[in-house]
Design an enzyme around this catalytic site. Structure first.
Site, PDB file in Angstrom:
ATOM      1  N   GLY A  97       0.851  -1.185   0.000  1.00  0.00           N
ATOM      2  CA  GLY A  97       0.000   0.000   0.000  1.00  0.00           C
ATOM      3  C   GLY A  97       0.886   1.233   0.000  1.00  0.00           C
ATOM      4  O   GLY A  97       2.021   1.174   0.485  1.00  0.00           O
ATOM      5  N   GLN A 114       3.020  10.018   1.425  1.00  0.00           N
ATOM      6  CA  GLN A 114       4.311   9.334   1.538  1.00  0.00           C
ATOM      7  C   GLN A 114       5.279   9.712   0.416  1.00  0.00           C
ATOM      8  O   GLN A 114       6.469   9.403   0.496  1.00  0.00           O
ATOM      9  CB  GLN A 114       4.124   7.816   1.542  1.00  0.00           C
ATOM     10  CG  GLN A 114       3.402   7.303   2.777  1.00  0.00           C
ATOM     11  CD  GLN A 114       3.303   5.802   2.757  1.00  0.00           C
ATOM     12  OE1 GLN A 114       2.361   5.252   2.212  1.00  0.00           O
ATOM     13  NE2 GLN A 114       4.300   5.120   3.316  1.00  0.00           N
ATOM     14  N   CYS A 122       5.952  -0.147   7.187  1.00  0.00           N
ATOM     15  CA  CYS A 122       5.564   1.012   6.392  1.00  0.00           C
ATOM     16  C   CYS A 122       6.759   1.449   5.554  1.00  0.00           C
ATOM     17  O   CYS A 122       7.887   1.509   6.064  1.00  0.00           O
ATOM     18  CB  CYS A 122       5.148   2.140   7.334  1.00  0.00           C
ATOM     19  SG  CYS A 122       4.646   3.645   6.487  1.00  0.00           S
ATOM     20  N   LEU A 123       6.526   1.768   4.278  1.00  0.00           N
ATOM     21  CA  LEU A 123       7.630   2.205   3.415  1.00  0.00           C
ATOM     22  C   LEU A 123       8.259   3.500   3.912  1.00  0.00           C
ATOM     23  O   LEU A 123       9.398   3.792   3.570  1.00  0.00           O
ATOM     24  CB  LEU A 123       7.140   2.382   1.974  1.00  0.00           C
ATOM     25  CG  LEU A 123       6.741   1.102   1.236  1.00  0.00           C
ATOM     26  CD1 LEU A 123       6.267   1.426  -0.176  1.00  0.00           C
ATOM     27  CD2 LEU A 123       7.886   0.105   1.190  1.00  0.00           C
ATOM     28  N   HIS A 179      -4.549   1.462   7.565  1.00  0.00           N
ATOM     29  CA  HIS A 179      -3.186   2.004   7.648  1.00  0.00           C
ATOM     30  C   HIS A 179      -3.029   3.189   6.678  1.00  0.00           C
ATOM     31  O   HIS A 179      -2.484   4.232   7.047  1.00  0.00           O
ATOM     32  CB  HIS A 179      -2.197   0.873   7.329  1.00  0.00           C
ATOM     33  CG  HIS A 179      -0.754   1.267   7.273  1.00  0.00           C
ATOM     34  ND1 HIS A 179       0.206   0.734   8.127  1.00  0.00           N
ATOM     35  CD2 HIS A 179      -0.075   2.111   6.452  1.00  0.00           C
ATOM     36  CE1 HIS A 179       1.390   1.268   7.831  1.00  0.00           C
ATOM     37  NE2 HIS A 179       1.257   2.098   6.814  1.00  0.00           N
ATOM     38  N   GLU A 180      -3.537   3.017   5.449  1.00  0.00           N
ATOM     39  CA  GLU A 180      -3.382   4.074   4.432  1.00  0.00           C
ATOM     40  C   GLU A 180      -4.254   5.291   4.760  1.00  0.00           C
ATOM     41  O   GLU A 180      -3.811   6.431   4.569  1.00  0.00           O
ATOM     42  CB  GLU A 180      -3.697   3.541   3.030  1.00  0.00           C
ATOM     43  CG  GLU A 180      -2.825   2.369   2.557  1.00  0.00           C
ATOM     44  CD  GLU A 180      -1.335   2.579   2.733  1.00  0.00           C
ATOM     45  OE1 GLU A 180      -0.863   3.725   2.634  1.00  0.00           O
ATOM     46  OE2 GLU A 180      -0.625   1.588   3.002  1.00  0.00           O
ATOM     47  N   HIS A 233      -2.514   7.432   7.120  1.00  0.00           N
ATOM     48  CA  HIS A 233      -1.524   8.314   6.467  1.00  0.00           C
ATOM     49  C   HIS A 233      -2.172   9.623   6.000  1.00  0.00           C
ATOM     50  O   HIS A 233      -1.558  10.683   6.094  1.00  0.00           O
ATOM     51  CB  HIS A 233      -0.908   7.632   5.240  1.00  0.00           C
ATOM     52  CG  HIS A 233       0.264   6.756   5.549  1.00  0.00           C
ATOM     53  ND1 HIS A 233       1.411   7.216   6.160  1.00  0.00           N
ATOM     54  CD2 HIS A 233       0.483   5.432   5.314  1.00  0.00           C
ATOM     55  CE1 HIS A 233       2.271   6.220   6.292  1.00  0.00           C
ATOM     56  NE2 HIS A 233       1.727   5.121   5.789  1.00  0.00           N
TER      57      HIS A 233
HETATM   58 CO    CO Z   1       2.568   3.259   5.682  1.00  0.00          CO
END
Ligand code: CO
Length: 164
Positions: free
Chosen positions: A49, A54, A92-93, A134-135, A138
């Protein structure tokens, strides 16, 4: 493939609230290009995701892997959350090599626009429900480490990012 630069914690842009996209603009060149770039960037970084903040773009849009391929969701809203929650490990990236246990709703009902600008209402459960929550976090400036009951891997990395 256009690769966008990932913003890494504690980049303050990750703490901003993203803005809704006017739904008539979803099919614009600009947003369609953003969707392509988000998808490419997620693939190149082996994510499941990726949300626009991000990559430093404060718009309410994210891409996610599903059994039908990669999908973009725009202006997502959670309409219903199950009482039942479950805990699982997340990463998480934007916080590379850090993992932690996060409790999330097991099942959610969502409304969102797809990349063609059509409004959809759907339910998600399991990993898909987790990734969507989660997204959406963000888009509201929230990171999984804010909610993690325990950091299971990469405590030292996290301290390093935070200059501790
Ligand atoms: Co993330």
């Amino acid at each position: 493939m256009a690769k966008l630069t990932l913003r890494i914690h504690p980049d303050p842009i990750l703490r901003e609230i993203s803005k809704e996209i006017e739904y008539t603009k979803i099919i614009s060149k600009n947003i369609q290009e953003l969707i392509r770039n988000l998808r490419d960037t997620m693939i190149q970084n082996n994510g499941i995701g990726l949300a626009a903040p991000q990559v430093g773009i404060l718009k309410r849009i994210f891409v996610v892997y599903t059994k039908n391929g990669i999908i973009a969701w725009i202006n997502p809203r959670i309409l219903k959350k199950s009482f039942k929650k479950n805990t699982a490990e997340e990463g998480c990236l934007s916080i590379p090599q850090v993992f932690g246990k996060v409790k999330r709703h097991s099942k959610i009902k969502i409304s969102a626009y797809n990349e063609s600008g059509a409004k959809k209402i759907f339910t998600a459960e399991g990993l898909y429900a987790r990734v969507i929550q989660h997204e959406i976090d963000h888009l509201n400036g929230i990171l999984f480490i804010d909610k993690a009951s325990e950091i299971t891997q990469g405590r030292d990395k996290l301290d390093q990012y935070e200059g501790k």
